[in-house]
Design an enzyme around this catalytic site. Structure first.
Site, PDB file in Angstrom:
ATOM      1  N   TYR A  63       0.869  -1.181   0.000  1.00 10.88           N
ATOM      2  CA  TYR A  63       0.000   0.000   0.000  1.00 10.88           C
ATOM      3  C   TYR A  63       0.906   1.232   0.000  1.00 10.88           C
ATOM      4  O   TYR A  63       1.531   1.564   1.004  1.00 10.88           O
ATOM      5  CB  TYR A  63      -0.913   0.028   1.219  1.00 10.88           C
ATOM      6  CG  TYR A  63      -1.908  -1.118   1.304  1.00 10.88           C
ATOM      7  CD1 TYR A  63      -2.312  -1.809   0.157  1.00 10.88           C
ATOM      8  CD2 TYR A  63      -2.452  -1.502   2.517  1.00 10.88           C
ATOM      9  CE1 TYR A  63      -3.227  -2.852   0.231  1.00 10.88           C
ATOM     10  CE2 TYR A  63      -3.378  -2.537   2.598  1.00 10.88           C
ATOM     11  CZ  TYR A  63      -3.753  -3.207   1.449  1.00 10.88           C
ATOM     12  OH  TYR A  63      -4.664  -4.234   1.536  1.00 10.88           O
ATOM     13  N   PHE A 213     -13.193  -5.135   1.696  1.00 14.76           N
ATOM     14  CA  PHE A 213     -14.317  -4.371   1.126  1.00 14.76           C
ATOM     15  C   PHE A 213     -15.610  -4.578   1.948  1.00 14.76           C
ATOM     16  O   PHE A 213     -16.693  -4.784   1.375  1.00 14.76           O
ATOM     17  CB  PHE A 213     -14.582  -4.745  -0.345  1.00 14.76           C
ATOM     18  CG  PHE A 213     -13.471  -4.406  -1.307  1.00 14.76           C
ATOM     19  CD1 PHE A 213     -12.492  -3.475  -0.981  1.00 14.76           C
ATOM     20  CD2 PHE A 213     -13.402  -5.019  -2.563  1.00 14.76           C
ATOM     21  CE1 PHE A 213     -11.477  -3.158  -1.886  1.00 14.76           C
ATOM     22  CE2 PHE A 213     -12.398  -4.716  -3.465  1.00 14.76           C
ATOM     23  CZ  PHE A 213     -11.428  -3.792  -3.126  1.00 14.76           C
ATOM     24  N   PRO A 214     -15.539  -4.511   3.289  1.00  9.79           N
ATOM     25  CA  PRO A 214     -16.760  -4.715   4.091  1.00  9.79           C
ATOM     26  C   PRO A 214     -17.821  -3.648   3.828  1.00  9.79           C
ATOM     27  O   PRO A 214     -19.009  -3.882   4.048  1.00  9.79           O
ATOM     28  CB  PRO A 214     -16.246  -4.620   5.537  1.00  9.79           C
ATOM     29  CG  PRO A 214     -15.000  -3.786   5.446  1.00  9.79           C
ATOM     30  CD  PRO A 214     -14.374  -4.175   4.127  1.00  9.79           C
ATOM     31  N   LEU A 215     -17.369  -2.481   3.339  1.00 11.15           N
ATOM     32  CA  LEU A 215     -18.309  -1.391   3.013  1.00 11.15           C
ATOM     33  C   LEU A 215     -18.450  -1.226   1.507  1.00 11.15           C
ATOM     34  O   LEU A 215     -18.975  -0.220   1.033  1.00 11.15           O
ATOM     35  CB  LEU A 215     -17.815  -0.078   3.645  1.00 11.15           C
ATOM     36  CG  LEU A 215     -17.684  -0.097   5.166  1.00 11.15           C
ATOM     37  CD1 LEU A 215     -17.059   1.204   5.677  1.00 11.15           C
ATOM     38  CD2 LEU A 215     -19.045  -0.313   5.812  1.00 11.15           C
ATOM     39  N   GLY A 216     -17.938  -2.185   0.744  1.00 12.62           N
ATOM     40  CA  GLY A 216     -18.040  -2.108  -0.709  1.00 12.62           C
ATOM     41  C   GLY A 216     -16.758  -1.659  -1.376  1.00 12.62           C
ATOM     42  O   GLY A 216     -16.664  -1.636  -2.598  1.00 12.62           O
ATOM     43  N   GLY A 217     -15.764  -1.244  -0.596  1.00  9.56           N
ATOM     44  CA  GLY A 217     -14.450  -0.898  -1.152  1.00  9.56           C
ATOM     45  C   GLY A 217     -14.477   0.401  -1.933  1.00  9.56           C
ATOM     46  O   GLY A 217     -15.009   1.420  -1.460  1.00  9.56           O
ATOM     47  N   PHE A 218     -13.919   0.359  -3.154  1.00 13.70           N
ATOM     48  CA  PHE A 218     -13.754   1.593  -3.929  1.00 13.70           C
ATOM     49  C   PHE A 218     -15.100   2.161  -4.402  1.00 13.70           C
ATOM     50  O   PHE A 218     -15.192   3.325  -4.761  1.00 13.70           O
ATOM     51  CB  PHE A 218     -12.817   1.352  -5.117  1.00 13.70           C
ATOM     52  CG  PHE A 218     -11.410   1.027  -4.671  1.00 13.70           C
ATOM     53  CD1 PHE A 218     -10.585   2.009  -4.129  1.00 13.70           C
ATOM     54  CD2 PHE A 218     -10.918  -0.266  -4.750  1.00 13.70           C
ATOM     55  CE1 PHE A 218      -9.302   1.718  -3.686  1.00 13.70           C
ATOM     56  CE2 PHE A 218      -9.635  -0.571  -4.319  1.00 13.70           C
ATOM     57  CZ  PHE A 218      -8.829   0.429  -3.780  1.00 13.70           C
ATOM     58  N   THR A 219     -16.143   1.318  -4.432  1.00 13.32           N
ATOM     59  CA  THR A 219     -17.489   1.826  -4.711  1.00 13.32           C
ATOM     60  C   THR A 219     -18.371   1.466  -3.517  1.00 13.32           C
ATOM     61  O   THR A 219     -18.993   0.405  -3.500  1.00 13.32           O
ATOM     62  CB  THR A 219     -18.087   1.213  -6.000  1.00 13.32           C
ATOM     63  OG1 THR A 219     -17.768  -0.181  -6.025  1.00 13.32           O
ATOM     64  CG2 THR A 219     -17.565   1.868  -7.239  1.00 13.32           C
ATOM     65  N   LEU A 221     -20.995   0.670  -0.645  1.00 11.68           N
ATOM     66  CA  LEU A 221     -22.328   0.075  -0.775  1.00 11.68           C
ATOM     67  C   LEU A 221     -23.415   1.131  -0.877  1.00 11.68           C
ATOM     68  O   LEU A 221     -23.387   2.131  -0.150  1.00 11.68           O
ATOM     69  CB  LEU A 221     -22.628  -0.776   0.465  1.00 11.68           C
ATOM     70  CG  LEU A 221     -21.787  -2.032   0.674  1.00 11.68           C
ATOM     71  CD1 LEU A 221     -22.001  -2.565   2.090  1.00 11.68           C
ATOM     72  CD2 LEU A 221     -22.127  -3.080  -0.368  1.00 11.68           C
TER      73      LEU A 221
HETATM   74  N1  LIG Z   1      -6.616  -8.802   0.947  1.00 10.42           N
HETATM   75  C1  LIG Z   1      -6.959  -7.988  -0.028  1.00 10.42           C
HETATM   76  O1  LIG Z   1      -6.830  -8.300  -1.190  1.00 10.42           O
HETATM   77  C2  LIG Z   1      -7.518  -6.637   0.315  1.00 10.42           C
HETATM   78  C3  LIG Z   1      -8.100  -5.864  -0.707  1.00 10.42           C
HETATM   79  C4  LIG Z   1      -8.642  -4.640  -0.372  1.00 10.42           C
HETATM   80  C5  LIG Z   1      -8.599  -4.185   0.931  1.00 10.42           C
HETATM   81  N2  LIG Z   1      -8.005  -4.956   1.910  1.00 10.42           N
HETATM   82  C6  LIG Z   1      -8.003  -4.512   3.327  1.00 10.42           C
HETATM   83  O2  LIG Z   1      -9.343  -4.350   3.721  1.00 10.42           O
HETATM   84  C7  LIG Z   1      -9.515  -3.057   4.303  1.00 10.42           C
HETATM   85  C8  LIG Z   1     -10.929  -2.587   4.056  1.00 10.42           C
HETATM   86  O3  LIG Z   1     -11.159  -2.448   2.672  1.00 10.42           O
HETATM   87  P1  LIG Z   1     -11.301  -1.050   1.947  1.00 10.42           P
HETATM   88  O4  LIG Z   1     -10.782   0.037   2.806  1.00 10.42           O
HETATM   89  O5  LIG Z   1     -10.726  -1.198   0.588  1.00 10.42           O
HETATM   90  O6  LIG Z   1     -12.855  -0.937   1.713  1.00 10.42           O
HETATM   91  P2  LIG Z   1     -14.107  -0.653   2.673  1.00 10.42           P
HETATM   92  O7  LIG Z   1     -13.717  -0.716   4.102  1.00 10.42           O
HETATM   93  O8  LIG Z   1     -15.200  -1.526   2.187  1.00 10.42           O
HETATM   94  O9  LIG Z   1     -14.531   0.824   2.257  1.00 10.42           O
HETATM   95  C9  LIG Z   1     -13.682   1.893   2.261  1.00 10.42           C
HETATM   96  C10 LIG Z   1     -14.384   3.014   1.509  1.00 10.42           C
HETATM   97  O10 LIG Z   1     -15.563   3.384   2.220  1.00 10.42           O
HETATM   98  C11 LIG Z   1     -15.480   4.756   2.608  1.00 10.42           C
HETATM   99  N3  LIG Z   1     -16.005   4.833   3.976  1.00 10.42           N
HETATM  100  C12 LIG Z   1     -15.502   4.256   5.085  1.00 10.42           C
HETATM  101  N4  LIG Z   1     -16.273   4.514   6.151  1.00 10.42           N
HETATM  102  C13 LIG Z   1     -17.298   5.270   5.701  1.00 10.42           C
HETATM  103  C14 LIG Z   1     -18.435   5.856   6.322  1.00 10.42           C
HETATM  104  N5  LIG Z   1     -18.654   5.687   7.626  1.00 10.42           N
HETATM  105  N6  LIG Z   1     -19.278   6.572   5.540  1.00 10.42           N
HETATM  106  C15 LIG Z   1     -19.068   6.726   4.226  1.00 10.42           C
HETATM  107  N7  LIG Z   1     -18.004   6.194   3.575  1.00 10.42           N
HETATM  108  C16 LIG Z   1     -17.134   5.475   4.311  1.00 10.42           C
HETATM  109  C17 LIG Z   1     -14.033   5.133   2.527  1.00 10.42           C
HETATM  110  O11 LIG Z   1     -13.893   6.489   2.182  1.00 10.42           O
HETATM  111  P3  LIG Z   1     -13.305   7.571   3.245  1.00 10.42           P
HETATM  112  O12 LIG Z   1     -11.822   7.399   3.259  1.00 10.42           O
HETATM  113  O13 LIG Z   1     -13.746   8.867   2.670  1.00 10.42           O
HETATM  114  O14 LIG Z   1     -13.935   7.275   4.559  1.00 10.42           O
HETATM  115  C18 LIG Z   1     -13.532   4.241   1.391  1.00 10.42           C
HETATM  116  O15 LIG Z   1     -13.837   4.847   0.146  1.00 10.42           O
HETATM  117  C19 LIG Z   1      -8.430  -2.202   3.647  1.00 10.42           C
HETATM  118  O16 LIG Z   1      -8.153  -1.068   4.399  1.00 10.42           O
HETATM  119  C20 LIG Z   1      -7.295  -3.187   3.550  1.00 10.42           C
HETATM  120  O17 LIG Z   1      -6.587  -3.200   4.786  1.00 10.42           O
HETATM  121  C21 LIG Z   1      -7.488  -6.166   1.608  1.00 10.42           C
END
Ligand SMILES: NC(=O)c1ccc[n+]([C@@H]2O[C@H](COP(=O)([O-])OP(=O)(O)OC[C@H]3O[C@@H](n4cnc5c(N)ncnc54)[C@H](OP(=O)(O)O)[C@@H]3O)[C@@H](O)[C@H]2O)c1
Length: 294
Positions: A63, A213-219, A221
């Site tokens: 990262y 991607f518990p919240l849908g990741g780059f897009t 939910l």
């Molecule tokens: N093993 C793998 O291949 C892999 C792949 C991807 C990710 N990961 C890990 O999984 C973790 C979680 O995944 P992720 O961060 O990609 O996706 P995520 O947790 O599903 O979602 C993150 C996205 O949601 C937004 N967000 C977070 N909280 C919010 C809220 N309360 N209200 C509105 N928007 C919100 C964030 O934007 P803001 O910054 O504006 O809040 C960001 O755009 C990563 O940090 C990484 O450590 C692992």
């Protein structure tokens, strides 16, 4: 201030972690590449996570590359005794921001040493081997060669516990014949439920399932069901999505990612949200609706 204690704990390797953690990927620059646009703001998010009770942080040296690990070290070292930092290896970044498989013994060994140096640790608590046969989702293929390298690094004392990421059930079974697997990190959320059966099988074996991607990741939910339930419960859609995961299975550990202290606080407060049974039924319908639109 919310209490994440209400989400409960789970044993990851031989450490007890709270089920609500934090994923650091969003702290790097756009495209998970380069430095954050606001360095101090990134440090503040990490410090707020630990101040809010988080003791499980997910990261990787790819990262940035190297950015999130260095931020974690700057913000949090010397680390609290109970903090478990989980990293992952198996990829490297191209100058064009691409994600390139990095599975040779030399690359995996280098990645472990890079993580140790950038995090400022003598041993990595948990290292996930991130499988890259298809970067966007699990694809079959033997993981024996790279996992054997990681198991050897574990024997050398550089790694305490091993997990797998972006894997199929067959690869997990193969992995468990090579070494102990303490966690699996795959794409999963209320709208993307390919791993439903896998999660329950892992729960039976005491293995943590850590959805990325518990919240849908780059897009993130978006669902009218989530919004309606959130309104009814005086919560936010993201809190409902996290509370659903917490209730879905006891071995699910959350690592929602954010670059904002406000979103972090909102996400941690999901620990206090009780979802009535009828909302679980309605939320279960989201994945079926999502599947029918694909
Ligand atoms: N093993 C793998 O291949 C892999 C792949 C991807 C990710 N990961 C890990 O999984 C973790 C979680 O995944 P992720 O961060 O990609 O996706 P995520 O947790 O599903 O979602 C993150 C996205 O949601 C937004 N967000 C977070 N909280 C919010 C809220 N309360 N209200 C509105 N928007 C919100 C964030 O934007 P803001 O910054 O504006 O809040 C960001 O755009 C990563 O940090 C990484 O450590 C692992």
């Amino acid at each position: 201030m919310s209490s994440i204690e209400k989400a409960g704990t789970f044993t990851l390797g031989d450490r007890t972690v709270k089920r609500l953690g934090y994923g650091a990927m969003q702290l790097a620059g756009p495209g998970v590449f380069g430095p954050p646009k606001d360095h101090q703001a990134a440090l503040a998010v990490l410090r707020a996570a630990v101040a809010g009770g988080v003791n499980h942080i997910d990261t990787s040296d790819f990262y940035g590359p190297h950015v999130t690990n260095r931020l974690i070290r700057e913000a949090l070292a010397p680390y609290p005794d109970d903090l478990v930092i989980v990293t992952k290896i198996g990829a490297r970044r191209g100058a064009d921001r691409s994600w390139i498989p990095a599975f040779s013994a030399e690359e995996l060994t280098q990645a472990v040493h890079d993580n140790l140096r950038n995090l400022g640790l003598d041993v990595l608590e948990v290292v996930n081997l991130r499988i890259m046969f298809d970067a966007h989702g699990p694809a079959e293929g033997s993981i024996e060669a790279p996992l054997t390298v990681l198991a050897e690094l574990q024997r050398q004392g550089l790694v305490r516990h091993i997990g797998l990421s972006n894997v199929t059930p067959a690869q997990i079974a193969q992995g468990r014949r090579i070494c102990e697997i303490v966690c699996v990190q795959n794409h999963y959320n209320v709208a993307h439920r390919t791993d439903d059966a896998l999660i329950d099988a892992l729960a039976g074996g005491g293995i943590a399932y850590v959805p990325y991607f518990p919240l849908g990741g780059f897009t993130p939910l978006q669902s009218s069901t989530l919004s309606d339930i959130a309104q009814r419960l005086r919560a936010t859609p993201m809190q409902v999505a996290l509370a659903w995961l917490l209730r879905r299975a006891p071995n699910i550990l959350l690592i929602p990612g954010t670059s904002s202290v406000a979103h972090l606080q909102e996400n941690l407060a999901a620990a206090e949200l009780d979802l009535p049974d009828d909302t679980m039924v309605a939320l279960d319908g989201i994945s079926a609706a999502a599947a029918s639109t694909h």
